[in-house]
Design a protein around this motif. Structure first.
Motif, PDB file in Angstrom:
ATOM      1  N   SER A 161       4.069   4.473   3.399  1.00  0.00           N
ATOM      2  CA  SER A 161       3.802   3.249   2.634  1.00  0.00           C
ATOM      3  C   SER A 161       3.916   2.027   3.545  1.00  0.00           C
ATOM      4  O   SER A 161       4.710   2.021   4.487  1.00  0.00           O
ATOM      5  N   PHE A 207       0.866  -1.183   0.000  1.00  0.00           N
ATOM      6  CA  PHE A 207       0.000   0.000   0.000  1.00  0.00           C
ATOM      7  C   PHE A 207       0.900   1.230   0.000  1.00  0.00           C
ATOM      8  O   PHE A 207       1.723   1.405   0.911  1.00  0.00           O
ATOM      9  N   GLU A 208       0.748   2.046  -1.028  1.00  0.00           N
ATOM     10  CA  GLU A 208       1.684   3.145  -1.261  1.00  0.00           C
ATOM     11  C   GLU A 208       1.139   4.456  -0.698  1.00  0.00           C
ATOM     12  O   GLU A 208      -0.076   4.717  -0.745  1.00  0.00           O
ATOM     13  N   LYS A 209       2.068   5.274  -0.149  1.00  0.00           N
ATOM     14  CA  LYS A 209       1.699   6.507   0.564  1.00  0.00           C
ATOM     15  C   LYS A 209       0.709   7.384  -0.210  1.00  0.00           C
ATOM     16  O   LYS A 209      -0.349   7.741   0.320  1.00  0.00           O
ATOM     17  N   GLU A 210       1.024   7.684  -1.455  1.00  0.00           N
ATOM     18  CA  GLU A 210       0.159   8.598  -2.212  1.00  0.00           C
ATOM     19  C   GLU A 210      -1.041   7.859  -2.797  1.00  0.00           C
ATOM     20  O   GLU A 210      -2.188   8.281  -2.643  1.00  0.00           O
ATOM     21  N   ALA A 211      -0.763   6.727  -3.476  1.00  0.00           N
ATOM     22  CA  ALA A 211      -1.839   6.032  -4.210  1.00  0.00           C
ATOM     23  C   ALA A 211      -2.913   5.467  -3.286  1.00  0.00           C
ATOM     24  O   ALA A 211      -4.095   5.448  -3.631  1.00  0.00           O
ATOM     25  N   HIS A 212      -2.491   5.005  -2.073  1.00  0.00           N
ATOM     26  CA  HIS A 212      -3.462   4.333  -1.190  1.00  0.00           C
ATOM     27  C   HIS A 212      -3.829   5.144   0.048  1.00  0.00           C
ATOM     28  O   HIS A 212      -4.914   4.975   0.596  1.00  0.00           O
ATOM     29  N   ALA A 260      -3.451   8.618   0.340  1.00  0.00           N
ATOM     30  CA  ALA A 260      -3.621  10.047   0.047  1.00  0.00           C
ATOM     31  C   ALA A 260      -2.585  10.898   0.795  1.00  0.00           C
ATOM     32  O   ALA A 260      -2.897  11.985   1.276  1.00  0.00           O
TER      33      ALA A 260
END
Ligand SMILES: CC(C)(COP(=O)(O)OP(=O)(O)OC[C@H]1O[C@@H](n2cnc3c(N)ncnc32)[C@H](O)[C@@H]1OP(=O)(O)O)[C@@H](O)C(=O)NCCC(=O)NCCS
Length: 170
Positions: free
Chosen positions: A159, A147-152, A154
């Motif tokens: 991450s 789960f990525e900081k920006e993509a998941h 916001a």
């Protein structure tokens, strides 16, 4: 609390949690940064529907450790460990390792060969815990971002890196 078949020699007892443990688990997690607190309702589900894949540690009836997780619905050979927590006073004596090892010794885990969990890059204690488990099991660890900081998240949360450990043979 139903005790594990092999009770440990010291005063900390491990067992299958019951729903009446949920509020103490909730408090323990609240007092254990950097863990994310879930709702008490979530802890109630973990200690009831998912009790066979959770473990509680008690010292004099106080909850001092807890592991939650589940066997992945589409991958019955893989246990996903959601959270592991040990209260400050009980840390540094192998309790986290003992709880996870005891889980994998349950009959319910007979077909489980892989342990997955996610860890934030700054959580050195947790990284060391899972490296140490893998070393003991002589198992490999693969790490990738799940789960990525920006993509998941916001941008609101670091991450989460997936650690996949196995094959497990405790
Ligand atoms: C992480 C945590 C569960 C470890 O519990 P513990 O019972 O103290 O861990 P153990 O005694 O079983 O230690 C397991 C290994 O991790 C290492 N370790 C534990 N805490 C550590 C720390 N703060 N820094 C570096 N290594 C650490 C131990 O030295 C041991 O390694 P070894 O087997 O090579 O000696 C506990 O510190 C905790 O609850 N922290 C807050 C919540 C958290 O971050 N949970 C994990 C994310 S889900």
């Amino acid at each position: 609390m139903a005790l594990e078949p092999k009770e440990e020699s010291d005063t900390i007892k491990l067992g299958i949690p019951q729903s009446t443990d949920a509020s103490a688990v909730h408090l323990l997690i609240q007092n254990s940064p950097p863990l994310d607190t879930n709702s008490l309702y979530c802890n109630l589900l973990q200690t009831s529907h998912f009790a066979k894949t959770a473990i509680v540690a008690k010292m004099n009836n106080d909850v001092v450790g807890f592991v939650s997780g589940y066997i992945k619905p589409e991958q019955p050979d893989t246990y996903f460990l959601w959270q592991v927590v040990v209260g400050e006073a009980a840390r540094g004596r192998g309790l986290a390792k003992r709880m996870i090892t005891a889980l994998f010794q349950r009959d319910h885990f007979a077909n489980v060969r892989w342990l997955e969990t996610t860890i934030t890059p700054d959580n050195k204690a947790s990284q060391r815990l899972f490296e140490s488990l893998a070393e003991g099991w002589q198992a490999h660890i693969d790490v990738r971002v799940l789960f990525e900081k920006e993509a998941h998240f916001a941008g609101q949360h670091e991450s989460e890196e997936l650690y996949r450990i196995g094959p497990v043979n405790p």
